[in-house]
Write a protein that holds these residues in place. Sequence first.
Motif, PDB file in Angstrom:
ATOM      1  N   ASP A  25     -28.798  95.083   0.853  1.00 27.67           N
ATOM      2  CA  ASP A  25     -29.850  94.090   1.048  1.00 27.67           C
ATOM      3  C   ASP A  25     -29.268  92.716   1.350  1.00 27.67           C
ATOM      4  N   LEU A  26     -30.062  91.907   2.060  1.00 30.49           N
ATOM      5  CA  LEU A  26     -29.679  90.547   2.421  1.00 30.49           C
ATOM      6  C   LEU A  26     -30.422  89.572   1.513  1.00 30.49           C
ATOM      7  N   PHE A  27     -29.704  88.585   0.972  1.00 37.27           N
ATOM      8  CA  PHE A  27     -30.281  87.570   0.108  1.00 37.27           C
ATOM      9  C   PHE A  27     -30.113  86.219   0.782  1.00 37.27           C
ATOM     10  N   VAL A  28     -31.197  85.433   0.817  1.00 34.12           N
ATOM     11  CA  VAL A  28     -31.162  84.127   1.469  1.00 34.12           C
ATOM     12  C   VAL A  28     -31.876  83.119   0.578  1.00 34.12           C
ATOM     13  N   GLU A  29     -31.231  81.963   0.378  1.00 37.40           N
ATOM     14  CA  GLU A  29     -31.865  80.861  -0.342  1.00 37.40           C
ATOM     15  C   GLU A  29     -32.067  79.703   0.623  1.00 37.40           C
ATOM     16  N   PHE A  30     -33.270  79.138   0.593  1.00 37.74           N
ATOM     17  CA  PHE A  30     -33.715  78.175   1.591  1.00 37.74           C
ATOM     18  C   PHE A  30     -33.853  76.765   1.038  1.00 37.74           C
ATOM     19  N   LYS A  31     -33.715  75.802   1.950  1.00 35.58           N
ATOM     20  CA  LYS A  31     -34.032  74.405   1.679  1.00 35.58           C
ATOM     21  C   LYS A  31     -35.533  74.240   1.899  1.00 35.58           C
ATOM     22  N   PRO A  32     -36.196  73.251   1.426  1.00 37.95           N
ATOM     23  CA  PRO A  32     -35.713  72.211   0.534  1.00 37.95           C
ATOM     24  C   PRO A  32     -35.902  72.571  -0.933  1.00 37.95           C
ATOM     25  N   ASN A  33     -36.688  73.621  -1.239  1.00 33.62           N
ATOM     26  CA  ASN A  33     -37.038  73.890  -2.634  1.00 33.62           C
ATOM     27  C   ASN A  33     -36.185  74.966  -3.299  1.00 33.62           C
ATOM     28  N   GLY A  34     -35.222  75.526  -2.606  1.00 32.23           N
ATOM     29  CA  GLY A  34     -34.333  76.524  -3.198  1.00 32.23           C
ATOM     30  C   GLY A  34     -34.942  77.903  -3.362  1.00 32.23           C
ATOM     31  N   SER A  35     -36.051  78.172  -2.672  1.00 32.12           N
ATOM     32  CA  SER A  35     -36.656  79.494  -2.786  1.00 32.12           C
ATOM     33  C   SER A  35     -35.674  80.553  -2.285  1.00 32.12           C
ATOM     34  N   GLY A  36     -35.726  81.743  -2.902  1.00 33.43           N
ATOM     35  CA  GLY A  36     -34.820  82.818  -2.534  1.00 33.43           C
ATOM     36  C   GLY A  36     -35.577  84.086  -2.185  1.00 33.43           C
ATOM     37  N   TYR A  37     -35.087  84.778  -1.158  1.00 31.22           N
ATOM     38  CA  TYR A  37     -35.717  86.013  -0.711  1.00 31.22           C
ATOM     39  C   TYR A  37     -34.688  87.123  -0.582  1.00 31.22           C
ATOM     40  N   LYS A  38     -35.115  88.321  -0.932  1.00 33.96           N
ATOM     41  CA  LYS A  38     -34.314  89.531  -0.773  1.00 33.96           C
ATOM     42  C   LYS A  38     -34.955  90.341   0.354  1.00 33.96           C
ATOM     43  N   TYR A  39     -34.184  90.598   1.402  1.00 34.36           N
ATOM     44  CA  TYR A  39     -34.640  91.402   2.533  1.00 34.36           C
ATOM     45  C   TYR A  39     -34.022  92.786   2.390  1.00 34.36           C
ATOM     46  N   TYR A  40     -34.866  93.801   2.334  1.00 33.03           N
ATOM     47  CA  TYR A  40     -34.428  95.159   2.023  1.00 33.03           C
ATOM     48  C   TYR A  40     -33.811  95.884   3.224  1.00 33.03           C
ATOM     49  N   ASN A  41     -32.751  96.628   2.932  1.00 31.33           N
ATOM     50  CA  ASN A  41     -32.126  97.545   3.889  1.00 31.33           C
ATOM     51  C   ASN A  41     -31.700  96.883   5.196  1.00 31.33           C
ATOM     52  N   VAL A  42     -31.109  95.713   5.078  1.00 36.85           N
ATOM     53  CA  VAL A  42     -30.607  94.991   6.242  1.00 36.85           C
ATOM     54  C   VAL A  42     -29.129  95.350   6.418  1.00 36.85           C
ATOM     55  N   PRO A  43     -28.738  95.898   7.560  1.00 34.51           N
ATOM     56  CA  PRO A  43     -27.329  96.254   7.766  1.00 34.51           C
ATOM     57  C   PRO A  43     -26.405  95.044   7.633  1.00 34.51           C
ATOM     58  N   PHE A  44     -25.198  95.276   7.133  1.00 33.26           N
ATOM     59  CA  PHE A  44     -24.208  94.213   6.969  1.00 33.26           C
ATOM     60  C   PHE A  44     -23.919  93.513   8.297  1.00 33.26           C
ATOM     61  N   GLU A  45     -23.999  94.261   9.377  1.00 31.09           N
ATOM     62  CA  GLU A  45     -23.780  93.703  10.726  1.00 31.09           C
ATOM     63  C   GLU A  45     -24.717  92.524  10.996  1.00 31.09           C
ATOM     64  N   ILE A  46     -25.935  92.584  10.467  1.00 36.88           N
ATOM     65  CA  ILE A  46     -26.897  91.502  10.668  1.00 36.88           C
ATOM     66  C   ILE A  46     -26.393  90.222   9.992  1.00 36.88           C
ATOM     67  N   LEU A  47     -25.827  90.336   8.796  1.00 34.05           N
ATOM     68  CA  LEU A  47     -25.248  89.158   8.143  1.00 34.05           C
ATOM     69  C   LEU A  47     -24.163  88.555   9.026  1.00 34.05           C
ATOM     70  N   GLN A  48     -23.305  89.380   9.561  1.00 35.28           N
ATOM     71  CA  GLN A  48     -22.237  88.893  10.429  1.00 35.28           C
ATOM     72  C   GLN A  48     -22.801  88.182  11.657  1.00 35.28           C
ATOM     73  N   ARG A  49     -23.866  88.722  12.216  1.00 35.37           N
ATOM     74  CA  ARG A  49     -24.486  88.113  13.395  1.00 35.37           C
ATOM     75  C   ARG A  49     -25.145  86.780  13.048  1.00 35.37           C
ATOM     76  N   ILE A  50     -25.752  86.695  11.852  1.00 32.35           N
ATOM     77  CA  ILE A  50     -26.330  85.420  11.405  1.00 32.35           C
ATOM     78  C   ILE A  50     -25.222  84.381  11.252  1.00 32.35           C
ATOM     79  N   LEU A  51     -24.108  84.769  10.624  1.00 33.52           N
ATOM     80  CA  LEU A  51     -22.999  83.837  10.426  1.00 33.52           C
ATOM     81  C   LEU A  51     -22.385  83.388  11.747  1.00 33.52           C
ATOM     82  N   ASN A  52     -22.520  84.207  12.781  1.00 33.31           N
ATOM     83  CA  ASN A  52     -22.049  83.841  14.121  1.00 33.31           C
ATOM     84  C   ASN A  52     -23.058  82.995  14.887  1.00 33.31           C
ATOM     85  N   LYS A  53     -24.230  82.775  14.294  1.00 36.43           N
ATOM     86  CA  LYS A  53     -25.312  81.979  14.915  1.00 36.43           C
ATOM     87  C   LYS A  53     -25.563  82.430  16.354  1.00 36.43           C
ATOM     88  N   GLU A  54     -26.012  83.659  16.494  1.00 43.45           N
ATOM     89  CA  GLU A  54     -26.200  84.244  17.825  1.00 43.45           C
ATOM     90  C   GLU A  54     -27.398  83.710  18.591  1.00 43.45           C
TER      91      GLU A  54
END
Length: 84
Positions: A25-54
């Motif tokens: 699963d992918l976990f993301v915490e957002f500005k400005p209020n620090g809310s956090g979300y868990k996205y289910y069954n997201v492949p690790f490749e998607i995290l890598q693509r997010i970090l690459n800012k595609e």
Amino acid sequence: MENLDWIEIGHDSDNIIRIAHSGQDLFVEFKPNGSGYKYYNVPFEILQRILNKECISKSKGRPSYGSTLHVLVKTEGYQCEQYK
């Protein structure tokens, strides 16, 4: 919550404070209020693509973590729940 290795990206993002992947699963915490979300069954490749800012931000005209998350996770319909 799970013991995650968080990647801090808040200094380089208008929307995201930090992001992590549990192996399933992918976990993301957002500005400005620090809310956090868990996205289910997201492949690790998607995290890598997010970090690459595609994807380009429509408002800023440059590569963006938030735009890439939106295109690859939110519009693809991955289920999520707010945990924070």
